[in-house]
Design a protein around this motif. Structure first.
Motif, PDB file in Angstrom:
ATOM      1  N   ALA A   1      34.068  36.427  28.971  1.00  0.00           N
ATOM      2  CA  ALA A   1      33.557  36.631  30.145  1.00  0.00           C
ATOM      3  C   ALA A   1      34.840  36.040  31.129  1.00  0.00           C
ATOM      4  N   VAL A   2      35.308  34.802  30.691  1.00  0.00           N
ATOM      5  CA  VAL A   2      36.263  33.942  31.696  1.00  0.00           C
ATOM      6  C   VAL A   2      37.567  35.157  31.508  1.00  0.00           C
ATOM      7  N   VAL A   3      38.021  35.453  30.229  1.00  0.00           N
ATOM      8  CA  VAL A   3      39.284  36.147  30.296  1.00  0.00           C
ATOM      9  C   VAL A   3      39.096  37.844  30.943  1.00  0.00           C
ATOM     10  N   ALA A   4      37.728  38.106  31.213  1.00  0.00           N
ATOM     11  CA  ALA A   4      37.337  39.264  31.753  1.00  0.00           C
ATOM     12  C   ALA A   4      37.714  38.986  33.341  1.00  0.00           C
ATOM     13  N   LEU A   5      37.222  37.914  33.699  1.00  0.00           N
ATOM     14  CA  LEU A   5      37.481  37.310  35.023  1.00  0.00           C
ATOM     15  C   LEU A   5      38.844  37.337  35.410  1.00  0.00           C
ATOM     16  N   LEU A   6      39.630  36.531  34.707  1.00  0.00           N
ATOM     17  CA  LEU A   6      41.177  36.385  34.979  1.00  0.00           C
ATOM     18  C   LEU A   6      41.673  37.912  35.091  1.00  0.00           C
ATOM     19  N   TRP A   7      41.303  38.823  34.152  1.00  0.00           N
ATOM     20  CA  TRP A   7      41.918  40.040  34.088  1.00  0.00           C
ATOM     21  C   TRP A   7      41.728  40.891  35.160  1.00  0.00           C
TER      22      TRP A   7
ATOM     23  N   VAL B   1      43.111  42.491  41.082  1.00  0.00           N
ATOM     24  CA  VAL B   1      42.924  42.399  42.681  1.00  0.00           C
ATOM     25  C   VAL B   1      44.228  42.035  43.155  1.00  0.00           C
ATOM     26  N   TYR B   2      44.934  41.004  42.465  1.00  0.00           N
ATOM     27  CA  TYR B   2      46.120  40.353  43.056  1.00  0.00           C
ATOM     28  C   TYR B   2      47.035  41.535  43.163  1.00  0.00           C
ATOM     29  N   PHE B   3      47.262  42.514  42.012  1.00  0.00           N
ATOM     30  CA  PHE B   3      48.241  43.627  41.983  1.00  0.00           C
ATOM     31  C   PHE B   3      47.781  44.688  43.179  1.00  0.00           C
ATOM     32  N   TRP B   4      46.588  44.933  43.229  1.00  0.00           N
ATOM     33  CA  TRP B   4      45.997  46.039  44.254  1.00  0.00           C
ATOM     34  C   TRP B   4      46.442  45.391  45.687  1.00  0.00           C
TER      35      TRP B   4
ATOM     36  N   ALA C   1      55.377  56.130  46.509  1.00  0.00           N
ATOM     37  CA  ALA C   1      55.213  56.901  47.837  1.00  0.00           C
ATOM     38  C   ALA C   1      54.411  58.087  47.706  1.00  0.00           C
ATOM     39  N   ASN C   2      54.339  58.980  46.651  1.00  0.00           N
ATOM     40  CA  ASN C   2      53.790  60.170  46.471  1.00  0.00           C
ATOM     41  C   ASN C   2      52.206  60.199  46.090  1.00  0.00           C
ATOM     42  N   ALA C   3      51.879  58.931  45.761  1.00  0.00           N
ATOM     43  CA  ALA C   3      50.443  58.698  45.379  1.00  0.00           C
ATOM     44  C   ALA C   3      49.293  59.270  46.411  1.00  0.00           C
ATOM     45  N   PRO C   4      48.570  60.111  46.102  1.00  0.00           N
ATOM     46  CA  PRO C   4      47.503  60.374  47.269  1.00  0.00           C
ATOM     47  C   PRO C   4      46.899  59.220  48.057  1.00  0.00           C
ATOM     48  N   SER C   5      46.397  59.206  49.048  1.00  0.00           N
ATOM     49  CA  SER C   5      45.898  58.044  49.750  1.00  0.00           C
ATOM     50  C   SER C   5      44.327  57.712  49.033  1.00  0.00           C
ATOM     51  N   TRP C   6      43.751  58.461  48.778  1.00  0.00           N
ATOM     52  CA  TRP C   6      42.455  58.418  47.796  1.00  0.00           C
ATOM     53  C   TRP C   6      42.700  57.404  46.644  1.00  0.00           C
ATOM     54  N   SER C   7      43.675  57.415  46.162  1.00  0.00           N
ATOM     55  CA  SER C   7      44.111  56.504  44.894  1.00  0.00           C
ATOM     56  C   SER C   7      43.966  55.301  45.514  1.00  0.00           C
ATOM     57  N   MET C   8      44.428  54.670  46.454  1.00  0.00           N
ATOM     58  CA  MET C   8      44.267  53.356  46.991  1.00  0.00           C
ATOM     59  C   MET C   8      43.042  52.913  46.951  1.00  0.00           C
ATOM     60  N   CYS C   9      42.057  53.535  47.419  1.00  0.00           N
ATOM     61  CA  CYS C   9      40.515  53.542  47.379  1.00  0.00           C
ATOM     62  C   CYS C   9      40.046  53.372  46.108  1.00  0.00           C
ATOM     63  N   VAL C  10      40.418  54.278  45.158  1.00  0.00           N
ATOM     64  CA  VAL C  10      39.709  54.167  43.919  1.00  0.00           C
ATOM     65  C   VAL C  10      40.272  53.111  42.940  1.00  0.00           C
ATOM     66  N   TYR C  11      41.702  52.879  43.400  1.00  0.00           N
ATOM     67  CA  TYR C  11      42.192  51.464  42.629  1.00  0.00           C
ATOM     68  C   TYR C  11      41.532  50.222  43.131  1.00  0.00           C
ATOM     69  N   GLY C  12      41.144  50.264  44.463  1.00  0.00           N
ATOM     70  CA  GLY C  12      40.717  49.010  44.980  1.00  0.00           C
ATOM     71  C   GLY C  12      39.269  49.076  44.528  1.00  0.00           C
ATOM     72  N   PHE C  13      38.579  50.118  44.388  1.00  0.00           N
ATOM     73  CA  PHE C  13      37.060  50.255  43.788  1.00  0.00           C
ATOM     74  C   PHE C  13      37.006  49.620  42.571  1.00  0.00           C
ATOM     75  N   ALA C  14      38.202  50.058  41.670  1.00  0.00           N
ATOM     76  CA  ALA C  14      38.209  49.815  40.308  1.00  0.00           C
ATOM     77  C   ALA C  14      38.299  48.093  39.938  1.00  0.00           C
ATOM     78  N   VAL C  15      39.192  47.827  40.879  1.00  0.00           N
ATOM     79  CA  VAL C  15      39.458  46.274  40.780  1.00  0.00           C
ATOM     80  C   VAL C  15      38.423  45.308  41.201  1.00  0.00           C
ATOM     81  N   PHE C  16      37.999  45.753  42.319  1.00  0.00           N
ATOM     82  CA  PHE C  16      37.004  44.857  42.905  1.00  0.00           C
ATOM     83  C   PHE C  16      35.600  45.062  42.148  1.00  0.00           C
ATOM     84  N   SER C  17      34.962  46.089  41.694  1.00  0.00           N
ATOM     85  CA  SER C  17      33.816  46.353  41.015  1.00  0.00           C
ATOM     86  C   SER C  17      33.902  45.691  39.559  1.00  0.00           C
ATOM     87  N   GLY C  18      35.127  45.654  38.957  1.00  0.00           N
ATOM     88  CA  GLY C  18      35.560  44.854  37.770  1.00  0.00           C
ATOM     89  C   GLY C  18      35.571  43.399  37.936  1.00  0.00           C
TER      90      GLY C  18
END
Length: 144
Positions: free
Chosen positions: A15-21, A26-29, A53-70
């Protein structure tokens, strides 16, 4: 009757390793979307800058959702809440959408070589592990 049992030491370590991961995620996002300067971007390989630079704008939202929900799921796991299972599942879905898009639609292997698959596959494996570990923890009665 809903009874919980005391989890073993491995549960707390995982659980602690998952939190750190997830804190690292979140830091990288934050770093990629808000803290990266033009000077830092200039030090990256041109192929990587092009892909970013070519990543779609929605990917920022999905990336953020993935890391913050994790991150939220990891906190819930440490709090021994069953809600962690569902939140890890949402994070896993977001990770799969983002990483599979990155691998297949962004053509990173063609642009950066096969070594570019290492991190996306590690991220997918970690998200799968977190989901199934939390599910097993609930089944073992460690979460309430």
């Amino acid at each position: 009757m809903n009874t919980t049992t005391k989890p073993n030491t491995a549960f707390w370590i995982i659980a602690v390793v998952a939190l750190l991961w997830n804190l690292i995620g979140v830091y990288f996002w934050l770093y990629e979307y808000f803290l990266m300067t033009d000077e830092i971007r200039a030090t990256l390989p041109p192929e990587q800058v092009e892909i970013m630079a070519n990543a779609p704008s929605w990917s920022m939202c999905v990336y953020g959702f993935a890391v913050f929900s994790g991150l939220l799921a990891s906190v819930l796991l440490l709090m021994r809440k069953k809600l962690a299972v569902g939140v890890f599942m949402l994070s896993l879905i977001a990770v799969l959408i983002l990483q599979l898009y990155w691998i297949f639609a962004m053509e990173v292997v063609e642009k950066m070589g096969p070594q570019s698959l290492i991190m996306p596959l590690i991220i997918i494996a970690a998200a799968i592990f977190e989901y199934f570990y939390s599910k097993g923890s609930a089944r073992n009665g460690w979460l309430s």
